[in-house]
Scaffold this active site. Sequence first.
Site, short mmCIF file in Angstrom:
data_model
loop_
_atom_site.label_atom_id
_atom_site.label_comp_id
_atom_site.label_asym_id
_atom_site.label_seq_id
_atom_site.Cartn_x
_atom_site.Cartn_y
_atom_site.Cartn_z
N CYS A 2 0.85 -1.19 0.00
CA CYS A 2 0.00 0.00 0.00
C CYS A 2 0.89 1.24 0.00
O CYS A 2 1.84 1.32 0.76
CB CYS A 2 -0.95 0.08 1.19
N ARG A 27 3.99 -0.68 -4.63
CA ARG A 27 3.63 -1.12 -3.28
C ARG A 27 2.26 -1.81 -3.23
O ARG A 27 1.83 -2.27 -2.17
CB ARG A 27 3.60 0.08 -2.32
N ASN A 100 -2.13 2.40 5.45
CA ASN A 100 -1.26 1.28 5.09
C ASN A 100 -0.94 0.55 6.39
O ASN A 100 -0.46 1.17 7.34
CB ASN A 100 0.01 1.83 4.43
N GLY A 101 -1.23 -0.75 6.44
CA GLY A 101 -0.97 -1.51 7.67
C GLY A 101 -2.17 -2.38 7.99
O GLY A 101 -3.04 -2.59 7.14
N GLU A 480 16.74 -19.08 -5.03
CA GLU A 480 16.42 -17.75 -5.52
C GLU A 480 15.94 -17.81 -6.98
O GLU A 480 14.97 -17.13 -7.35
CB GLU A 480 17.64 -16.83 -5.38
N LYS A 484 12.25 -16.51 -8.42
CA LYS A 484 12.11 -15.51 -9.48
C LYS A 484 11.14 -16.00 -10.54
O LYS A 484 10.28 -15.26 -11.00
CB LYS A 484 13.49 -15.29 -10.09
N GLU A 487 7.47 -16.09 -9.23
CA GLU A 487 6.78 -14.83 -8.94
C GLU A 487 6.46 -14.01 -10.17
O GLU A 487 5.46 -13.29 -10.19
CB GLU A 487 7.55 -13.99 -7.91
N HIS A 503 15.32 -38.58 -3.13
CA HIS A 503 14.58 -39.03 -1.95
C HIS A 503 13.09 -38.73 -2.09
O HIS A 503 12.39 -38.57 -1.10
CB HIS A 503 15.17 -38.39 -0.69
N LYS A 603 5.77 -4.72 -3.45
CA LYS A 603 7.09 -4.58 -2.86
C LYS A 603 6.96 -3.97 -1.47
O LYS A 603 6.00 -3.27 -1.20
CB LYS A 603 7.92 -3.65 -3.75
#
Length: 608
Positions: A2, A27, A100-101, A480, A484, A487, A503, A603
């Site tokens: 946000c 955001r 925001n929160g 990583e 990538k 996402e 396994h 983000k």
Amino acid sequence: MCGIIGYIGQKNVTEVLLNGLRKLEYRGYDSAGVALLEDNGIEVVKCKGRLAILEEKLTGNCFGGRIGIGHTRWATHGEPNDSNSHPHLSNSEKIAVVHNGIIENYLQIKEFLVSKGYRFYSETDSEVVSNLIEYNYRGDLIAAVTETLNDIEGSYALGVVCTDCPQQFVAARKDSPLIVGLGKGENFIASDIPALLAYTREVYILEDREVVRVSSESVEIFNLLGERVEHEIFHVDWDVAAAEKGGFEHFMIKEISEEPHAMQQTLWPRLQGGEVVLENSEALLAAVADCHRINIVACGTAYHAGVVGKYLIEKLVRVPVEVDVASEFRYRDPLVEPGQLTIIISQSGETLDTLMAMREAKRKGSRTLAVVNVVGSSIAREADDVLYTWAGPEIAVASTKAYNTQLAALYLLTLAFARAKGLLDTASYLAYQEELRLLPDRVAEVLAQKDAIQKFAAAHFNAKSVFFIGRGLDYALALEASLKLKEIAYIHSEAYAGGELKHGTIALIEPGTLVVCPLTQEALFDKMLSNIREVKARGAVVLAITPAKYAAAVAQTADAVLTIPDMDSLFSSAAAVTPLQLFAYYVSLMRGNDVDKPRNLAKSVTVE
Ligand code: F6R
């Protein structure tokens, strides 16, 4: 997560808010909205979807007010739709709020307000804030906001406008970032610096539980007891162009292209006269000399950098390293005690779980060291020691250059710690430093293989499932690379330790399954080659990434080989990740996805 913006001044308010929101859209992009204080009341325009839809809605409207607040949402409470979008008006339409929160006790507050006759029109937690402020309002806006904040549990960055206050608005923060931008005859609030760069470089960085009254001529900051608080002005010295696309199609590809430069910024100033020189590190290195355990805590990509850190530190510093995702660490009563060091890794410096994990480690007596990109962020301010990564602004939601610079910072720390422990002889210390000095150029060499990577992506962009396997540092890298791809390409993918696949997971390998294998660790080379043969025997198509000197040998087994320059395998992750970031980028592009703003993500994750 946000983005909020607020403005008071003589400029066209709608324009300032939209300009700011464009820079904050990373955001969250579930919905966007503005509240404009007009002569006849508060005008709220908001809608589900990207900012462009709001912009269209606002076109042709002439609003003449001088105050406005705006919001771009990443949905937590309630699906993305028009009524859950911010700003939220109070019942009498006297007050509008952007938030925001997460308000954790919103259900109790809602129940209380309903008992007082209030009605609610959204499923959000945020709508209780506008109504509780209205309920507490007795002619003094900042007093009503402060009283409300004393009743609220959870996290917030807030912007509040009120029809009775045409000369001011109020803002506040706790556990969600908020800055106040200072202008001449105008002032601003924003969740992040890029939103204000076009207007001002002078900002106040608010602390938790601070409330601010903003008029065009003044900014007054108070704590929740109503006492005045003074702050130093923080001067932002970023290059404005650094937060723009600068001719690139996407921020992500721009940021990958910036990796060599970003790594230079992290590394070179700290390699001086045959020493690794970390800023203000005397007390830190003295503590490390006696340290018996190191914890590394982070989320997502930063956590994956932490996994690399564990391998490096345990190898050269010979101290046990526990690496954990922050959301687990903070709630499991971790075995942290004085004498330990806790390294917190975060690009934004605002990730809530990471911030809380750091506070938990501090509370238990650990020294805390933040490896952070954003100067002045909460984590940077609260840690005992800070090592900035100097990657410059990272705007694409998928982290790339921040990761490479986190690795660079961990390389520096590992060498400095090993030296502080007396475990590194001078010849190796100097040789490692030379490797680090050359690292940015090596990443630049890898970038030159863009076309080959694009071609490989074109052959595999329709894959249903992709496996990444590696051993040692290459396993950390596989984690990583897999994230990538998931996402931004929305392809199911798994990262596995090369030796672990048999396994169970190898059952998922069928003819045609793509398996990507970083193969950079000299000591594990033959073992990894055997793992590649195992998946090849089940019909997998294998892409290997390996130093040039091994390319011919690997090509005998793998279907395709990308090379990185020959280098010390301790530092190869920073070069080998780049082709994998590019692979995810091209696959995402070819699937028609929004590379910079992948679905469901945002983000700077300031909610837990
Ligand atoms: C993935 C990504 C996230 C972040 C994570 C932590 O590409 O960007 O996984 O790495 O949300 O963020 P910071 O580093 O800001 O704490």
